[in-house]
Scaffold this active site. Sequence first.
Site, PDB file in Angstrom:
ATOM      1  N   ARG A  80       0.803  -1.221   0.000  1.00 47.73           N
ATOM      2  CA  ARG A  80       0.000   0.000   0.000  1.00 47.73           C
ATOM      3  C   ARG A  80       0.844   1.282   0.000  1.00 47.73           C
ATOM      4  NH1 ARG A  80      -1.279   1.040   5.036  1.00 47.73           N
ATOM      5  NH2 ARG A  80      -2.241  -0.936   5.573  1.00 47.73           N
ATOM      6  N   TYR A 133     -14.419  22.239  -8.521  1.00 49.18           N
ATOM      7  CA  TYR A 133     -15.126  20.975  -8.731  1.00 49.18           C
ATOM      8  C   TYR A 133     -16.051  20.729  -7.523  1.00 49.18           C
ATOM      9  CZ  TYR A 133     -15.231  15.833  -9.372  1.00 49.18           C
ATOM     10  OH  TYR A 133     -15.583  14.535  -9.538  1.00 49.18           O
ATOM     11  N   ASP A 208      -6.062  22.224  -8.254  1.00 48.86           N
ATOM     12  CA  ASP A 208      -6.584  21.078  -8.998  1.00 48.86           C
ATOM     13  C   ASP A 208      -6.230  21.361 -10.458  1.00 48.86           C
ATOM     14  OD1 ASP A 208      -8.100  19.289 -10.491  1.00 48.86           O
ATOM     15  OD2 ASP A 208      -9.762  19.284  -9.056  1.00 48.86           O
ATOM     16  N   LYS A 233      -8.938  11.428 -16.024  1.00 41.34           N
ATOM     17  CA  LYS A 233      -9.287  12.209 -17.202  1.00 41.34           C
ATOM     18  C   LYS A 233      -8.249  11.994 -18.300  1.00 41.34           C
ATOM     19  CE  LYS A 233     -12.762  13.501 -14.701  1.00 41.34           C
ATOM     20  NZ  LYS A 233     -12.802  14.608 -13.777  1.00 41.34           N
TER      21      LYS A 233
HETATM   22  C1  PLP Z   1     -13.145  14.466 -12.412  1.00 42.68           C
HETATM   23  C2  PLP Z   1     -12.496  15.510 -11.614  1.00 42.68           C
HETATM   24  C3  PLP Z   1     -12.008  15.225 -10.352  1.00 42.68           C
HETATM   25  C4  PLP Z   1     -12.233  13.897  -9.667  1.00 42.68           C
HETATM   26  O1  PLP Z   1     -11.663  12.830 -10.332  1.00 42.68           O
HETATM   27  P1  PLP Z   1     -12.226  11.340 -10.027  1.00 42.68           P
HETATM   28  O2  PLP Z   1     -11.114  10.472 -10.506  1.00 42.68           O
HETATM   29  O3  PLP Z   1     -13.481  11.236 -10.824  1.00 42.68           O
HETATM   30  O4  PLP Z   1     -12.461  11.238  -8.576  1.00 42.68           O
HETATM   31  C5  PLP Z   1     -11.353  16.224  -9.668  1.00 42.68           C
HETATM   32  N1  PLP Z   1     -11.190  17.452 -10.206  1.00 42.68           N
HETATM   33  C6  PLP Z   1     -11.659  17.766 -11.425  1.00 42.68           C
HETATM   34  C7  PLP Z   1     -11.439  19.128 -11.942  1.00 42.68           C
HETATM   35  C8  PLP Z   1     -12.321  16.812 -12.162  1.00 42.68           C
HETATM   36  O5  PLP Z   1     -12.817  17.141 -13.349  1.00 42.68           O
END
Ligand code: PLP
Length: 421
Positions: A80, A133, A208, A233
């Site tokens: 982990r 987000y 982010d 993404k």
């Molecule tokens: C999708 C997204 C997240 C979260 O990602 P997950 O892998 O779906 O938890 C965080 N920040 C932004 C800007 C996103 O578009």
Amino acid sequence: MSKTVRHATKSEPRRASTGAPGNGLADETLITHLGRDPLANFGVVNPPVYHASTILHPTTEAFKSSYQRRFEKGVVNYGRMGTPTSYALEDAVAQLEGGYGGVSVSSGLAAITTAILAFVQAGDHLLMTDSAYMPSQNFCRGMLAKLGVETTYYAPRATADELRPLIRENTRVLFTESPGSITFEMQDIPALSAAAKAVNPDIVVMTDNTWGTPLFYKALAHGVDVSIHAGTKYIGGHSDVMIGVITSTEQHYETVRQSAAALGIASGPDDIYLALRGLRTMAVRLRRHQESGLSLARWLETRPEVTRVLHPALPSDPGHAIWRRDYTGACGLFGIELVPAPEHAVAEMVDNLALFGIGASWGGYESLAMPIEARKLRREAVPWEGAGPLVRFHAGLEDPDDLIADLEAGLERFNRARKAA
Ligand SMILES: *Cc1c(COP(=O)(O)O)cnc(C)c1O
């Protein structure tokens, strides 16, 4: 090349690669070579996938020593806590972005919560952009509030002068997201960071950076200490993996790693492998996402049903100057505001698009459309100024002319439904 980006071998636990990010090589070269060492692996091009829980040690002394160093980069002590597989992805993303190291976790949201929890405790205060987000905001409203950490939301386009009065003695984290992934406001992160650090150099500046990606926005060179990627993404890129990567400065790396370890949210080896595989083609994919996104955005700008296009790479966008100054590209995610119309008119348009899926998780090869209920945007700091409905688009890798034809038919449906109403 393989020397400068050398990675784990069995006999030599991999240690920090602290060379200047890039070693003078272009990103597209680095993305091809980082995070792998074929000659340490029988010449196999891709790194092996280590499925590991138990890590065996030759002696009790070796076990003790690896345990003591378990938060250090490259140490393999327990499944982990990091394996050669996770270190390969983490180092590749961190070096691309210009960070000291990365920590991979089980989703993008886990990356956000792990990063925040690494630096706050009861009685602390956090500044959160009002454009973040939604699950990031919900985490502050729910879990952080419950733990005694207070959040103040600030206007996404706040200047340094507007941010400064919100900074308190107990402010620990300044959280940014630029552009906001629903409403696309650009933030002047270097100015906000400088303002926060002038008040208190210990404030941790987070971003982010999912929209910017490690290629288009070098967050750590723009006043950010801890940068967060939903690897789900563009890094994964194929809508089949959930993963998050947190990159940071050397000063913050072990704190982030300890937080991930305390929360126990390691990512699984096959997901890490998919992310590393996706990363190899991210630069070419992103170039196409960018071009198609801009083609769609420019075409939408000419349409009478569209009151504005929310895309920082368009000169008409209020955040364009910041984007041009700090970013080297744009991804395929942007929004539009339509002329005021009933909800069902937007549904007529979106539901019957042939090539755009209706869904939230962007960054894959396919195009997406998602209506946003503007009145439900929880604008704590500043009210949302738009009157019409919003639609968020992700431009996928399809032919852009086919996408535009699909949108054109969609806007005709929107018009018919709107006029019939
Ligand atoms: C999708 C997204 C997240 C979260 O990602 P997950 O892998 O779906 O938890 C965080 N920040 C932004 C800007 C996103 O578009």
